[in-house]
Design an enzyme around this catalytic site. Sequence first.
Site, PDB file in Angstrom:
ATOM      1  N   GLN A   7       0.839  -1.209   0.000  1.00  0.00           N
ATOM      2  CA  GLN A   7       0.000   0.000   0.000  1.00  0.00           C
ATOM      3  C   GLN A   7       0.871   1.255   0.000  1.00  0.00           C
ATOM      4  O   GLN A   7       1.835   1.350   0.771  1.00  0.00           O
ATOM      5  CB  GLN A   7      -0.920   0.010   1.230  1.00  0.00           C
ATOM      6  CG  GLN A   7      -1.923   1.153   1.203  1.00  0.00           C
ATOM      7  CD  GLN A   7      -2.900   1.135   2.388  1.00  0.00           C
ATOM      8  OE1 GLN A   7      -2.748   0.358   3.331  1.00  0.00           O
ATOM      9  NE2 GLN A   7      -3.903   1.991   2.319  1.00  0.00           N
ATOM     10  N   HIS A  38      -8.805   1.797  -1.075  1.00  0.00           N
ATOM     11  CA  HIS A  38      -9.127   1.793  -2.507  1.00  0.00           C
ATOM     12  C   HIS A  38      -9.025   0.380  -3.055  1.00  0.00           C
ATOM     13  O   HIS A  38      -8.179  -0.401  -2.618  1.00  0.00           O
ATOM     14  CB  HIS A  38      -8.207   2.730  -3.294  1.00  0.00           C
ATOM     15  CG  HIS A  38      -6.747   2.494  -3.069  1.00  0.00           C
ATOM     16  ND1 HIS A  38      -6.083   2.967  -1.970  1.00  0.00           N
ATOM     17  CD2 HIS A  38      -5.818   1.833  -3.807  1.00  0.00           C
ATOM     18  CE1 HIS A  38      -4.809   2.614  -2.041  1.00  0.00           C
ATOM     19  NE2 HIS A  38      -4.621   1.918  -3.136  1.00  0.00           N
TER      20      HIS A  38
HETATM   21  P1  AMP Z   1      -1.600   1.278  -3.494  1.00  0.00           P
HETATM   22  O1  AMP Z   1      -1.771   2.209  -2.327  1.00  0.00           O
HETATM   23  O2  AMP Z   1      -0.242   0.630  -3.492  1.00  0.00           O
HETATM   24  O3  AMP Z   1      -2.688   0.274  -3.613  1.00  0.00           O
HETATM   25  O4  AMP Z   1      -1.615   2.098  -4.832  1.00  0.00           O
HETATM   26  C1  AMP Z   1      -2.085   3.403  -4.974  1.00  0.00           C
HETATM   27  C2  AMP Z   1      -2.473   3.576  -6.418  1.00  0.00           C
HETATM   28  O5  AMP Z   1      -2.885   4.910  -6.581  1.00  0.00           O
HETATM   29  C3  AMP Z   1      -1.341   3.333  -7.430  1.00  0.00           C
HETATM   30  O6  AMP Z   1      -1.771   2.372  -8.378  1.00  0.00           O
HETATM   31  C4  AMP Z   1      -1.104   4.707  -8.043  1.00  0.00           C
HETATM   32  O7  AMP Z   1      -0.786   4.630  -9.393  1.00  0.00           O
HETATM   33  C5  AMP Z   1      -2.422   5.387  -7.814  1.00  0.00           C
HETATM   34  N1  AMP Z   1      -2.374   6.834  -7.673  1.00  0.00           N
HETATM   35  C6  AMP Z   1      -1.540   7.573  -6.916  1.00  0.00           C
HETATM   36  N2  AMP Z   1      -1.850   8.876  -7.006  1.00  0.00           N
HETATM   37  C7  AMP Z   1      -2.913   8.967  -7.837  1.00  0.00           C
HETATM   38  C8  AMP Z   1      -3.695  10.051  -8.323  1.00  0.00           C
HETATM   39  N3  AMP Z   1      -3.454  11.315  -7.986  1.00  0.00           N
HETATM   40  N4  AMP Z   1      -4.714   9.778  -9.165  1.00  0.00           N
HETATM   41  C9  AMP Z   1      -4.981   8.502  -9.530  1.00  0.00           C
HETATM   42  N5  AMP Z   1      -4.282   7.430  -9.102  1.00  0.00           N
HETATM   43  C10 AMP Z   1      -3.253   7.655  -8.264  1.00  0.00           C
END
Ligand code: AMP
Length: 139
Positions: A97, A103
């Site tokens: 994460q 999410h």
């Molecule tokens: P995780 O917390 O590891 O499940 O992943 C967070 C996800 O959010 C990743 O796939 C990123 O590419 C995505 N992410 C981070 N910032 C943004 C943003 N501003 N808009 C859309 N997606 C995002």
Amino acid sequence: MTDYDPSNIFAKIIKGEIPSVKLYEDDDALAFMDVMPQAPGHLLVIPKQGSRNLLDADPAVLAKLMPVVQKLAVAARQAFDADGVYVGQFNEPAAGQTVFHLHFHVIPRHDGQPLKPHIGGMENIDVLKANAEKIKACL
Ligand code: AMP
């Protein structure tokens, strides 16, 4: 595990303080394109109520969120004529994460096509918008 931090980037997206390529919104949930897609059509579904991840989420919030995850997964599958759809989420850094607002990742998958790395390169905004239009057309 630390507490929910309301200054995280997804909380800012919910409040409209930073932009996103939106797909779906209701009183309780928001879906938008992941800016670093692991495959075309990679999207995220989040509850508007803040929780750090699944571990501290209110079950009542999850009960409202999962039908939205399903709706987006079905639409993404249709939009990209996918063979399957990955749905997943990570809890805490040890599990991968990086953004600390619950999410669900929804990623259309095609037989024999590997995913790009998690947290890879930023996609071109016009590509994200075009892919979002495909998904919205299937909602
Ligand atoms: P995780 O917390 O590891 O499940 O992943 C967070 C996800 O959010 C990743 O796939 C990123 O590419 C995505 N992410 C981070 N910032 C943004 C943003 N501003 N808009 C859309 N997606 C995002």
